[in-house]
Motif scaffolding. Structure first.
Motif: not given
Length: 172
Positions: A96-100
């Protein structure tokens, strides 16, 4: 928030032209778990498929195994998985990633690939925010392999050139 180490990489170009070895060729930058935040700013990652016989080019891989989402910030960067042959994924998330993604360009068969568990936790539950970026894919700009993710897209140019896509793969 992610756990583990934080890394910032700025103003560097990494090009991998090596021939594939044991399925792991074509990677410029790979994490192996315990990632808190990875920030790429003004970075160019490029792989070259001309000597690549099989497998998938993956210039940026969030790999290893970690349950907690890592933070991935890509700004003013270019990530290309073989611009000529259209092989591979510009960004691959096995966890899982919180990508910006902002002010950046991604090129690949699929630009961002969210994987199921594969010696990893899988990218289920990831979040993606894309601002003022250019995604150009031979297949799907965003590819979710049985993973769920929240996606916010603003002022993004998406160019998908595949001849056949199903609704679960194409984002345009």
């Amino acid at each position: 928030q992610g756990r583990g180490f934080d890394v910032t990489i700025q103003n560097i170009t990494i090009q991998n032209t090596a021939k594939q070895v044991s399925g792991y060729g074509g990677r410029c930058l790979q994490t192996r778990g315990e990632l808190g935040t990875l920030t790429l700013s003004g970075v160019t990652l490029t792989t070259d498929g001309s000597t690549y016989n099989s497998g998938t080019l993956q210039p940026l891989v969030i790999g290893g195994s970690q349950e907690t989402a890592a933070n991935l910030i890509i700004e003013n960067s270019i990530i290309t998985a073989d611009a000529n042959a259209g092989k591979g994924y510009a960004v691959t998330a096995y966890n899982p990633v919180n990508m910006t993604l902002s002010g950046s360009t991604l090129r690949g068969q699929n630009d961002i690939y969210f994987s199921t568990p594969n010696n990893s936790e899988g990218a289920d539950g990831s979040t993606v925010t894309i601002n003022e970026s250019d995604l150009s894919a031979g297949g799907a700009a965003l590819f979710f392999q049985y993973a769920s993710a929240s996606t916010y897209v603003k002022d993004v140019k998406v160019d998908v050139t595949a001849s056949t896509l199903d609704a679960a793969q194409a984002v345009a």
